[in-house]
Design a protein around this motif. Structure first.
Motif, mmCIF file in Angstrom:
data_model
loop_
_atom_site.group_PDB
_atom_site.id
_atom_site.type_symbol
_atom_site.label_atom_id
_atom_site.label_comp_id
_atom_site.label_asym_id
_atom_site.label_seq_id
_atom_site.Cartn_x
_atom_site.Cartn_y
_atom_site.Cartn_z
ATOM 1 N N LEU A 65 22.560 16.622 -6.149
ATOM 2 C CA LEU A 65 22.253 18.044 -6.313
ATOM 3 C C LEU A 65 21.373 18.328 -7.534
ATOM 4 O O LEU A 65 20.847 19.433 -7.673
ATOM 5 C CB LEU A 65 23.548 18.859 -6.401
ATOM 6 C CG LEU A 65 24.414 18.845 -5.141
ATOM 7 C CD1 LEU A 65 25.693 19.658 -5.348
ATOM 8 C CD2 LEU A 65 23.655 19.387 -3.934
ATOM 9 N N THR A 66 21.188 17.340 -8.435
ATOM 10 C CA THR A 66 20.430 17.610 -9.672
ATOM 11 C C THR A 66 19.026 18.149 -9.448
ATOM 12 O O THR A 66 18.581 18.978 -10.244
ATOM 13 C CB THR A 66 20.321 16.381 -10.598
ATOM 14 O OG1 THR A 66 20.150 15.238 -9.780
ATOM 15 C CG2 THR A 66 21.518 16.258 -11.488
ATOM 16 N N PRO A 67 18.294 17.709 -8.416
ATOM 17 C CA PRO A 67 16.928 18.245 -8.279
ATOM 18 C C PRO A 67 16.896 19.772 -8.228
ATOM 19 O O PRO A 67 15.857 20.371 -8.489
ATOM 20 C CB PRO A 67 16.455 17.653 -6.951
ATOM 21 C CG PRO A 67 17.231 16.399 -6.806
ATOM 22 C CD PRO A 67 18.571 16.675 -7.414
ATOM 23 N N LEU A 68 18.034 20.391 -7.931
ATOM 24 C CA LEU A 68 18.069 21.852 -7.881
ATOM 25 C C LEU A 68 17.922 22.457 -9.271
ATOM 26 O O LEU A 68 17.482 23.598 -9.406
ATOM 27 C CB LEU A 68 19.387 22.335 -7.262
ATOM 28 C CG LEU A 68 19.652 21.898 -5.831
ATOM 29 C CD1 LEU A 68 20.997 22.425 -5.354
ATOM 30 C CD2 LEU A 68 18.542 22.417 -4.930
ATOM 31 N N VAL A 69 18.333 21.731 -10.306
ATOM 32 C CA VAL A 69 18.322 22.326 -11.639
ATOM 33 C C VAL A 69 17.227 21.747 -12.533
ATOM 34 O O VAL A 69 16.952 22.285 -13.593
ATOM 35 C CB VAL A 69 19.695 22.174 -12.346
ATOM 36 C CG1 VAL A 69 20.717 23.046 -11.652
ATOM 37 C CG2 VAL A 69 20.151 20.725 -12.356
ATOM 38 N N VAL A 70 16.626 20.635 -12.117
ATOM 39 C CA VAL A 70 15.525 20.086 -12.923
ATOM 40 C C VAL A 70 14.290 20.962 -12.698
ATOM 41 O O VAL A 70 13.915 21.222 -11.564
ATOM 42 C CB VAL A 70 15.210 18.639 -12.497
ATOM 43 C CG1 VAL A 70 13.969 18.127 -13.220
ATOM 44 C CG2 VAL A 70 16.407 17.744 -12.777
ATOM 45 N N PRO A 71 13.648 21.432 -13.792
ATOM 46 C CA PRO A 71 12.468 22.285 -13.613
ATOM 47 C C PRO A 71 11.389 21.556 -12.820
ATOM 48 O O PRO A 71 11.199 20.348 -12.978
ATOM 49 C CB PRO A 71 11.994 22.542 -15.043
ATOM 50 C CG PRO A 71 13.178 22.267 -15.905
ATOM 51 C CD PRO A 71 14.013 21.257 -15.190
ATOM 52 N N GLY A 72 10.700 22.305 -11.955
ATOM 53 C CA GLY A 72 9.692 21.700 -11.096
ATOM 54 C C GLY A 72 8.621 20.963 -11.881
ATOM 55 O O GLY A 72 8.138 19.916 -11.471
ATOM 56 N N VAL A 73 8.271 21.509 -13.059
ATOM 57 C CA VAL A 73 7.221 20.887 -13.860
ATOM 58 C C VAL A 73 7.666 19.496 -14.325
ATOM 59 O O VAL A 73 6.912 18.527 -14.273
ATOM 60 C CB VAL A 73 6.895 21.777 -15.081
ATOM 61 C CG1 VAL A 73 5.889 21.091 -15.964
ATOM 62 C CG2 VAL A 73 6.371 23.121 -14.601
ATOM 63 N N VAL A 74 8.925 19.420 -14.739
ATOM 64 C CA VAL A 74 9.458 18.139 -15.203
ATOM 65 C C VAL A 74 9.492 17.142 -14.050
ATOM 66 O O VAL A 74 9.008 16.009 -14.158
ATOM 67 C CB VAL A 74 10.875 18.331 -15.787
ATOM 68 C CG1 VAL A 74 11.464 16.985 -16.163
ATOM 69 C CG2 VAL A 74 10.813 19.268 -16.980
ATOM 70 N N ALA A 75 10.056 17.583 -12.925
ATOM 71 C CA ALA A 75 10.143 16.698 -11.765
ATOM 72 C C ALA A 75 8.744 16.266 -11.340
ATOM 73 O O ALA A 75 8.503 15.094 -11.053
ATOM 74 C CB ALA A 75 10.857 17.404 -10.623
#
Ligand SMILES: Nc1ncnc2c1ncn2[C@@H]1O[C@H](COP(=O)(O)OP(=O)(O)OP(=O)(O)O)[C@@H](O)[C@H]1O
Ligand SMILES: [Mg+2]
Lengths: 374, 266
Positions: free
Chosen positions: B103-113
């Motif tokens: 579920l972490t991709p939901l909270v990682v900022p898009g820019v970081v990802a």
């Protein structure tokens, strides 16, 4: 011939012995009821036969095949689940057809068998309904038809009537029994409803704490309980605790000297000659076999005075709790005959309780087996 | 109605208006006749919707977004459904951590990802000589990172309260594990899967921040094509494109909501 043979099967969950050393042979066409208090291992036993719980030890044979290590879907048992477990996305007819389709029967045969099965459980017109559009009793019958239609080697019923109201329950239990007889299905049924067990079974198995306490017909269990647990679990029983004075004579802890007839003792019970005098025992007395009256009945060997402490009007019988002169309490069931001579006893009234020698049954005064495992 | 309740309603209304205002404004703008946005417009027209087709960037971007969205959604299902089943049904060491990681991709900022995935893809490309950056597979791989968590979330929600005795009933009637899955489990979790598919598509289709790092010449997605267009002009075409995007996403979300109540899982 589909007989079910259970050879010393056991199931352990960590430290819990859910079922231990369970041995039983169920003959072709026989209906055996597993009876026992909650948590005694009834469902576990059934699920071991169906193949959902692997036995820790022991062997299971169905119709001569050793199925101990066979996966559930190859065992050919018909299990009716407690909550029915109908497929919610399939209609009643599709539910019933499922097992036949798994057996790769041609479509016309499936259709015909489904129609017949629906008729058998009297749901001819409801084949197109989804489970949620059926009443509890109708769902129950779909579940039954679904299990019957595959002609299982073993029909397994886990409290199949527990979700029905009292009236429907009595109707359906007669239906199940008739179908089972007509089709000659070897059946194991689980219930903790005694009336249901007594009404349906060819034989009963009384279980406690995972172990078989006694196997027998209704009459055998009632008349000749092997131990205190069975006597207390099948029907109602008074227990007086005390000592054997000499063969045929029992002295209760309250000081009553009571006579009993050792000849009627069953295999497991204590024969009068076999016990050392002074051994601790329990005297079991069925409440309906005790007489209550104003005067001591001199024709009966045992007569004790007491006062009525509590009375319940139960319709067919009136139940009295009588506090004996010794301080012990006996439950007495008096038939409610309505005859002019019969009278009801008021609270506090002095009465005499009496019974002949053959009523008393001396049993080992063990703890209830379930108490040992709490 | 009490004063407290009235105050609450007013606050809720204001919040809703605040959210909807830009959408309404954009929708309105897309019908203005004037090429330079003026209030009030001198009249209304549909020609900006026609004009979208003349912009290669928008058309290509739309097609790319569609392709990426569909593939990312399918890959999300293929990986997310088995993962949800494992998480919902088996107890194994590290189960909770695995659920969290998914579920972490939901909270990682898009820019970081986006940065991380970009670096990863560049390095992979150097090592393997596979053209990954700014390719369709590269974009799909990146978007799967955001479709998986949503799939896991929506399918897991549909597995809560799943009555497993119906699976046992199927086995009891002679169905092996695979047949049981196909004939009983799958039909019963299908609503959750449909919802996951639609929603996964929406998430991928609308993704901007993460995708910014992964596009290249000749391959952009629709949101990025819009962004690039905005850099040199603002006219009703952009409003028309935005309205189209809003309609597509809105329709997908309404459809999703019929299968799984979104308010319960978002
Ligand atoms: N999966 C399991 N893990 C651990 N213990 C279990 C499990 N299943 C059953 N048990 C234990 O095994 C014992 C027997 O359970 P079982 O379900 O067979 O009882 P039962 O006789 O059917 O009871 P009831 O009348 O309440 O249905 C219980 O003590 C129960 O707690
Ligand atoms: Mg049970």
């Amino acid at each position: 011939m589909a007989r079910i043979e259970l050879e010393a099967i056991s199931k352990r969950y960590g430290d819990v012995h859910a079922v231990r050393d369970f041995s039983l042979v169920i003959e072709h066409g026989e209906l055996v009821v597993l009876l026992g208090p909650s948590g005694c291992g009834k469902t576990t036993t059934l699920r071991m036969i169906a193949g959902f719980v692997p036995a820790t030890s022991g062997r299971i044979r169905l119709g001569g095949r050793d199925v101990t290590n066979m996966p559930a879907h190859r065992r050919n048992t018909g299990l009716v689940f407690q909550g029915y477990a109908l497929f919610p996305h399939l209609t009643a007819a599709e539910n019933i057809a499922f097992g036949l389709q798994m057996r790769k029967l041609p479509e016309p045969v499936v259709r015909e068998k489904v129609t017949r099965a629906l008729r058998l459980v009297r749901l001819d017109d409801l084949g197109d309904r989804l489970p949620r559009q059926l009443s509890g009793g109708q769902q129950q019958r779909v579940a039954l038809a679904r299990a019957l239609v595959i002609e299982p080697d073993a029909l397994l019923l886990d409290e199949p009537l527990s979700n029905l109201d009292a009236k429907l329950r009595e109707e359906v239990r007669v239906e199940i029994r008739q179908l089972q007889r007509a089709l000659g299905l070897t059946t194991v049924m689980v219930t903790h409803d005694q009336d249901e067990a007594l009404a349906m079974a060819d034989r009963l198995v009384v279980m406690s704490a995972g172990a078989i306490q006694q196997i027998g017909t209704q009459r055998e269990l009632y008349e000749h309980p092997r131990n205190r647990f069975v006597a207390g679990f099948v029907g109602r029983t008074n227990f007086l605790r005390g000592l054997l004075v000499e063969p045929g004579v029992f002295r209760s802890d309250g000081g009553l000297t009571l006579r009993y007839d050792g000849r009627s003792a069953p295999a497991g019970a204590v024969a009068p000659g076999a016990s050392p005098s002074g051994a601790r025992r329990a005297l079991a007395l069925r409440p309906e076999r005790l007489a209550i009256g104003a005067l001591a009945d001199s024709a009966r060997a045992n007569r004790v005075a007491g006062t009525v402490e509590f009375a319940s009007y139960l319709g067919a019988i009136i139940e009295y709790y009588v506090r004996l002169s010794s301080g012990e309490i006996l439950r007495v069931h008096a038939p409610n005959t309505g005859a002019a001579g019969d009278r009801a006893w008021a609270l506090g009234e002095t009465v005499h309780v009496s019974w002949p020698v053959e009523v008393g049954l001396v049993l080992e005064d063990e703890h209830q087996p379930e108490e040992d495992h709490r | 109605m009490t004063a407290g309740r009235a105050a609450l309603l007013v606050a809720a209304g204001l919040a809703l208006g605040f959210i909807l205002l830009p959408l309404v404004l954009v929708s309105w703008l897309s019908f203005f006749r004037d090429e330079v946005v003026v209030f009030p417009p001198s009249g209304y027209t549909l020609r900006w919707f026609r004009a979208i087709l003349d912009q290669r960037n928008f058309v290509d971007g739309f097609v790319t977004s569609l392709e990426v969205g569909v593939f990312a959604m399918l890959a999300g299902l293929a990986l997310g459904v088995p993962a949800s089943l494992c998480l919902a049904r088996y107890r194994f060491p590290g189960r909770e951590s695995l659920g969290l990681v998914l579920l972490t991709p939901l909270v990682v900022p898009g820019v970081v990802a986006g940065t991380a995935i970009y670096v990863f893809q560049v390095e992979t490309e150097i090592l393997t000589r596979l053209p990954l950056v700014a390719s369709l597979p590269g974009l799909v791989l990146a978007h799967v990172v955001v479709t998986i968590p949503w799939t896991v979330r929506l399918v897991t929600a549909s597995l809560v309260g799943f009555d497993r005795t119906v699976e046992e009933a199927a086995q009891n009637l002679g169905a092996g594990p695979w047949t049981t899955f196909r004939r009983v489990t799958l039909p019963l979790i299908r609503p959750g899967m449909v919802a996951a598919a639609l929603f996964g598509f929406v998430i991928s289709f609308g993704n901007l921040e993460m995708t910014l790092f992964l596009i290249g010449p000749g391959r952009t997605t629709l949101p990025i094509a819009i962004l690039q267009y905005l850099e040199w002009r603002i006219d009703p075409v952009i409003a028309a494109v935005s309205l189209l995007q809003i309609v597509i996403i809105g329709a997908a979300m309404v459809a999703t909501d019929r299968y799984v109540k979104l308010a319960r899982v978002l």
